[in-house]
Design an enzyme around this catalytic site. Structure first.
Site, PDB file in Angstrom:
ATOM      1  N   SER A 598      -2.839   9.206   0.710  1.00  0.00           N
ATOM      2  CA  SER A 598      -2.378   8.294   1.754  1.00  0.00           C
ATOM      3  C   SER A 598      -3.552   7.948   2.677  1.00  0.00           C
ATOM      4  O   SER A 598      -4.544   7.376   2.208  1.00  0.00           O
ATOM      5  CB  SER A 598      -1.201   8.909   2.509  1.00  0.00           C
ATOM      6  OG  SER A 598      -0.554   7.940   3.295  1.00  0.00           O
ATOM      7  N   ASP A 684       6.819   2.075  -2.688  1.00  0.00           N
ATOM      8  CA  ASP A 684       6.285   2.784  -1.526  1.00  0.00           C
ATOM      9  C   ASP A 684       6.322   1.878  -0.292  1.00  0.00           C
ATOM     10  O   ASP A 684       5.671   0.835  -0.269  1.00  0.00           O
ATOM     11  CB  ASP A 684       4.849   3.229  -1.814  1.00  0.00           C
ATOM     12  CG  ASP A 684       4.296   4.181  -0.762  1.00  0.00           C
ATOM     13  OD1 ASP A 684       4.840   4.218   0.354  1.00  0.00           O
ATOM     14  OD2 ASP A 684       3.319   4.875  -1.062  1.00  0.00           O
ATOM     15  N   HIS A 720       6.534   6.768  -1.792  1.00  0.00           N
ATOM     16  CA  HIS A 720       5.358   7.475  -1.283  1.00  0.00           C
ATOM     17  C   HIS A 720       5.336   8.937  -1.733  1.00  0.00           C
ATOM     18  O   HIS A 720       4.289   9.534  -1.828  1.00  0.00           O
ATOM     19  CB  HIS A 720       5.358   7.403   0.234  1.00  0.00           C
ATOM     20  CG  HIS A 720       4.030   7.627   0.883  1.00  0.00           C
ATOM     21  ND1 HIS A 720       2.961   6.774   0.720  1.00  0.00           N
ATOM     22  CD2 HIS A 720       3.586   8.618   1.682  1.00  0.00           C
ATOM     23  CE1 HIS A 720       1.917   7.224   1.413  1.00  0.00           C
ATOM     24  NE2 HIS A 720       2.277   8.350   2.006  1.00  0.00           N
TER      25      HIS A 720
END
Length: 720
Positions: A598, A684, A720
């Site tokens: 991320s 995501d 995610h």
């Protein structure tokens, strides 16, 4: 497939930073309402040749076909590794006790825990009657055997997931009488949650629907009960996927439930959260950016059905609140303290003038916001207040006795570890439980008595790691001097002792370097069984606690010496400085790999742009790599709220600085990049799938003759 997919480039395609360009949707802001910074005017064009890959609906055939082609290429590149993949997978599983349970915790007349099973992907939520103050597990290890006598399964996520490509539980909240369970579940991976209520006496499920409609009620995942079973609270999201509204729902079982909007946050910069106090007396609505917050409350007992504000928001003042014994317990950085201080005030609205530091029996402030003690959270109980934070970069837990005003820090033998309070259901309790582990000690749940000596602790459960021999491994907490000549960067290191002996004898060994360094979040020195196959193959595993994280308190994150806004580059400089230290002392570039996920993926992208020669392999998980391209466009979900984290490239103040580190805009040509592995999720909502897709294409286009493969795997059903 022998060659990688080559997506088309639109060489004339651009995005604009600055004032709204011609044709811009006026409803999409270019900066926050609070900002006084000057926009770039005229706007500046930034090349975006792969911008066509963006599709908010995820349905354009050209894009989906390209992502599938990338997956096929990746599979062809790693096909020869299938035997190794299987071997590693088997080793991962062999170090995990798949059929297991979590530590039972008390709530009323029951013990609550969850169970996992070999061959099943999801957990069961269980409970058993509580007949004594302590539990005794006499389990034979079999899946069909109960953990505690009288065990009942009140939610089996494996059954929910049948015929679903994705399934994730957001919340599972028991009603005050423990007759009902309210739970939220995401079946798409986009973090949009349905809400269901289950009658635990008969097993009947009530899927909640949107008011006046037959479709499921879509929420942020937050759901909890009021003072009884009559009222539920839930939160919804705006079109950019930001939680922003808190509702109550009465008569949830009926065909005509009554919803009431209690509070709304219209400002895109602020992210909201709602919760109920542990003593069950109040509902709170917290709205916050990374710099400014505001908390509203409503008493569950009484005539008032309106939210009231504890203290109006003030720029760059953060505060959080819990209730206990008629007071607000507040942790805040008010008056510009380096870290959060612990304060309290009478439980009423607009009480900021009555905030006072919490003191010990001698009148000394417990947590005054100094640079050494970082305060993270507060839990109020009947007789004590439990404070969690950091000291010396290590997680800590303190117990504050309300009667004696004595503060005690829980001590542990290992110098570097991770510790934190486990789920606490009961306000009136004689003990708490903490979870404890380190780089070499598997997870333990330890019961800490609140009366008497906290040294009279009891290990309630220790995680079983089959085949693990702790004495073979070592760990260290070291420091690396940064390039500024004055900042010491902590690193946590775990290894086989015989491998470190080789290093001490002058041999170079493989090293894997992991980092994150954003949002003030911390990478803890915790145990991971999935590291063991790496350590067994002679690799040293290093966690870099770089600036931008919160390991050393808020100053490690904030300007001017942390890594936010116009000092964000410190994150990447620190990581590369640690990598250079490892190359100078333990390894060499062809044996050094790095990883981040991320915002940590952004870290890796920026680091391999800065020093591609330092690394042999780079792993970028769901990476935020198109920093400028995303941050200038508030129509992309969650963007506006991130302006107070990175800065806004539409503004003169931040544009050039962000352009200098944004991974997408700094790929070098004619350079040998490390082999790269990138991942993404089609659904995501946090890091859009097109960010890794565009970055892969950019890396390959800049270096078409690279001998090192650049591969991407997009999960076509997950987030995610």
């Amino acid at each position: 497939m022998t060659s990688y997919p080559v997506p088309r480039r639109e060489e004339d395609r651009v995005v604009y930073a600055g004032a709204a360009p011609e044709g811009w949707d006026a409803s999409v802001p270019r900066q926050s309402e609070e900002s006084t910074e000057k926009l770039l005017d005229p706007p500046v064009a930034i090349k975006d040749p792969y911008g066509w890959m963006r599709d908010m609906k995820r349905e354009k055939p050209e894009i989906l076909d390209h992502l599938k082609a990338e997956n096929e290429y990746t599979q062809s590149v790693i096909k020869h590794l299938e035997p190794l993949q299987k071997k590693l997978y088997d080793e991962f599983l062999s170090a995990i006790q798949e059929t297991d349970y979590t530590t039972p915790r008390p709530r009323g007349h029951y013990w609550y825990y969850t169970r996992t099973f070999e061959g099943k992907s999801y957990r069961q939520y269980c409970r058993a009657p509580k007949t004594e103050d302590s539990f005794h597990v006499e389990w034979d290890g079999k899946a069909e055997s109960p953990i505690l006598e009288g065990e009942e399964v009140y939610l089996d996520v494996n059954l929910l997931a049948v015929n679903k490509s994705y399934c994730s539980i957001g919340a599972a909240k028991l009603s005050p009488s423990q007759k009902y369970l309210a739970y939220s579940v995401d079946f798409k991976g986009d973090e949009t949650y349905e809400v269901h209520v289950r009658d635990l006496e008969n097993g009947k499920d009530y899927p909640l629907t949107a008011t006046g409609e037959s479709k499921p009620l879509e929420t942020s995942g937050t759901v909890f009960w009021g003072k009884d079973e009559k009222k539920l609270f839930y939160m919804t999201m705006d079109p950019t996927h930001r939680p922003y509204r808190l509702y109550s729902r009465e008569d949830w079982q009926s065909d005509a439930p009554v919803d009431k909007l209690l509070k709304e946050e219209p400002d895109d910069v602020y992210w909201t959260h709602a919760y109920k106090s542990l003593d069950g007396q109040y509902v709170f609505f917290e709205t916050a950016s990374s710099e400014t917050s505001e908390v509203w409350f409503m008493k569950l007992e009484g005539e008032s059905n309106e939210m009231q504000c504890i203290a109006p928001r003030r720029t760059k003042v953060l505060y959080e609140v819990e209730h206990g014994h008629g007071d607000w317990w507040i942790w805040t950085n008010v008056d510009n303290s380096p870290n959060m201080k612990l304060m309290k005030a009478p439980a009423k609205a607009d009480c900021v003038s009555e905030w006072e530091l919490v003191v010990d029996a001698d009148g000394k402030a417990l947590f005054d916001g100094n640079i050494d003690l970082a305060l993270d959270s507060v839990t109020t109980l009947q007789t004590h207040v439990v404070v969690q934070g950091r000291y010396g970069g290590i997680p800590r837990v303190w117990l504050y006795d309300l009667a004696t005003k004595k503060l005690e820090r829980l001590g542990f033998d290992e110098p570097a570890h991770d510790v934190g309070m486990t789920t606490q259901y009961e306000f009136d309790t004689k003990s708490i439980a903490v979870s404890y582990d380190s780089l070499v000690t598997p997870l333990q749940t330890i019961e800490i008595p609140l009366s008497g000596s906290s040294e009279n602790r009891k290990v309630l459960k220790a995680k079983e790691v089959p085949g693990y021999e702790k004495e073979l491994y070592g760990c260290d907490r070291l420091h690396v001097r940064s390039r500024d000549g004055k900042t010491d960067i902590p690193i946590s290191v775990v290894y086989r002792k015989d491998v470190m002996d080789k290093v001490k004898a002058g041999e170079r060994v493989p090293v894997h370097l992991y980092g994150y360094g954003s949002y003030g979040s911390c990478c803890e020195a915790d145990f991971s069984s999935t590291r063991l196959p790496l350590l067994e193959r002679g690799m040293i595993y290093v966690i870099a606690h770089i600036r931008g994280g919160g390991e050393m308190g808020r100053s490690w994150y904030e300007e001017p010496n942390g890594a936010k806004y116009l000092c964000k580059k410190n994150t990447f400089f620190d990581f590369c400085d640690v990598a250079k230290y490892l190359v100078d002392n333990w390894t060499k570039p062809e044996m050094l790999s790095c990883e981040g996920r991320s915002a940590g993926g952004m870290l890796i992208g920026a680091s391999i742009n800065l020093n591609p020669e330092l690394f042999r392999v780079a792993i970028l998980g769901v990476p935020f790599v198109d920093v400028v391209g995303t941050m200038l466009d508030a129509s992309i979900p969650l963007t506006a709220g991130e302006w107070v984290e990175w800065g806004n490239p539409n503004e003169e103040k931040y544009f050039q600085y962000m352009m200098e580190y944004s991974p997408m805009n700094n790929v070098k040509e004619g350079v040998q990049y490390p082999s790269c592995w990138l991942t993404g999720g089609l659904h995501d909502p946090r890091v859009q799938y097109w960010e890794p897709a565009k970055f892969v294409a950019t890396l390959r286009h800049a270096n078409p003759n690279s001998k090192n493969p650049i591969c991407m795997k997009i999960d076509m059903s997950a987030g995610h």
